[in-house]
Motif scaffolding. Sequence first.
Motif, PDB file in Angstrom:
ATOM      1  N   UNK A  67       0.812  -1.213   0.000  1.00  0.00           N
ATOM      2  CA  UNK A  67       0.000   0.000   0.000  1.00  0.00           C
ATOM      3  C   UNK A  67       0.851   1.273   0.000  1.00  0.00           C
ATOM      4  N   UNK A  68       2.089   1.189   0.456  1.00  0.00           N
ATOM      5  CA  UNK A  68       2.985   2.357   0.466  1.00  0.00           C
ATOM      6  C   UNK A  68       3.572   2.629  -0.919  1.00  0.00           C
ATOM      7  N   UNK A  69       3.339   1.719  -1.854  1.00  0.00           N
ATOM      8  CA  UNK A  69       3.910   1.810  -3.199  1.00  0.00           C
ATOM      9  C   UNK A  69       2.854   2.279  -4.194  1.00  0.00           C
ATOM     10  N   UNK A  70       3.314   2.727  -5.349  1.00  0.00           N
ATOM     11  CA  UNK A  70       2.373   3.018  -6.421  1.00  0.00           C
ATOM     12  C   UNK A  70       1.727   1.707  -6.868  1.00  0.00           C
ATOM     13  N   UNK A  71       0.498   1.746  -7.355  1.00  0.00           N
ATOM     14  CA  UNK A  71      -0.262   0.523  -7.627  1.00  0.00           C
ATOM     15  C   UNK A  71       0.432  -0.507  -8.515  1.00  0.00           C
ATOM     16  N   UNK A  72       1.179  -0.077  -9.522  1.00  0.00           N
ATOM     17  CA  UNK A  72       1.805  -1.041 -10.436  1.00  0.00           C
ATOM     18  C   UNK A  72       3.213  -1.451 -10.016  1.00  0.00           C
ATOM     19  N   UNK A  73       3.656  -1.008  -8.883  1.00  0.00           N
ATOM     20  CA  UNK A  73       4.985  -1.354  -8.386  1.00  0.00           C
ATOM     21  C   UNK A  73       5.012  -2.821  -7.951  1.00  0.00           C
ATOM     22  N   UNK A  74       5.976  -3.575  -8.439  1.00  0.00           N
ATOM     23  CA  UNK A  74       6.105  -4.992  -8.091  1.00  0.00           C
ATOM     24  C   UNK A  74       6.816  -5.163  -6.760  1.00  0.00           C
ATOM     25  N   UNK A  75       6.318  -6.072  -5.959  1.00  0.00           N
ATOM     26  CA  UNK A  75       6.941  -6.434  -4.685  1.00  0.00           C
ATOM     27  C   UNK A  75       7.725  -7.714  -4.921  1.00  0.00           C
ATOM     28  N   UNK A  76       9.025  -7.668  -4.663  1.00  0.00           N
ATOM     29  CA  UNK A  76       9.945  -8.766  -4.965  1.00  0.00           C
ATOM     30  C   UNK A  76      10.624  -9.213  -3.676  1.00  0.00           C
ATOM     31  N   UNK A  77      10.776 -10.521  -3.512  1.00  0.00           N
ATOM     32  CA  UNK A  77      11.504 -11.015  -2.343  1.00  0.00           C
ATOM     33  C   UNK A  77      12.173 -12.334  -2.660  1.00  0.00           C
ATOM     34  N   UNK A  78      13.158 -12.678  -1.850  1.00  0.00           N
ATOM     35  CA  UNK A  78      13.773 -14.005  -1.864  1.00  0.00           C
ATOM     36  C   UNK A  78      13.278 -14.711  -0.611  1.00  0.00           C
TER      37      UNK A  78
END
Length: 147
Positions: free
Chosen positions: A106-117
């Motif tokens: 929610x802190x990101x712009x809507x189309x921003x991808x959340x990436x993790x390992x």
Amino acid sequence: MSIEQSIELSRPIVYKVNQAITAKQFIELLAKTTLGTRRPIDQFDTIEAMLKHANLLITAWQGDHLVGVARSVTDFAFCCYLSDLAVDESVQASGIGKTLICMTKQALQPKCSLILLSAPQAVDYYPKIGFTQHNSAWVLTNVDDLK
């Protein structure tokens, strides 16, 4: 467990965005999770730098106790690397991790991808909450390994 600790742990979870935490608080939390073995918790300066250079930090508190952290590095528009998701094992499976992820997104712009390992123990967790697996992530930790 003392009566004071019992009262403290019965308090509701409060979430904070970009509330500074100390390296000591972060280390203590990491030690209460499986991430503790994969993070440099014996290197105080490194932990301080990890906190200093993260630009999105969502924390979960139960009274005065830090019980969860989502620490990210992001441009807020295209991609966000969720580098640490840690929830105290004593309160896991109560929705804290999912809320930390949701608040990060929610802190990101809507189309921003959340990436993790993923940590090995969490490989089955992320698909259950909506992440899709990407099979071409690469890691380089030593520049001398470049050929």
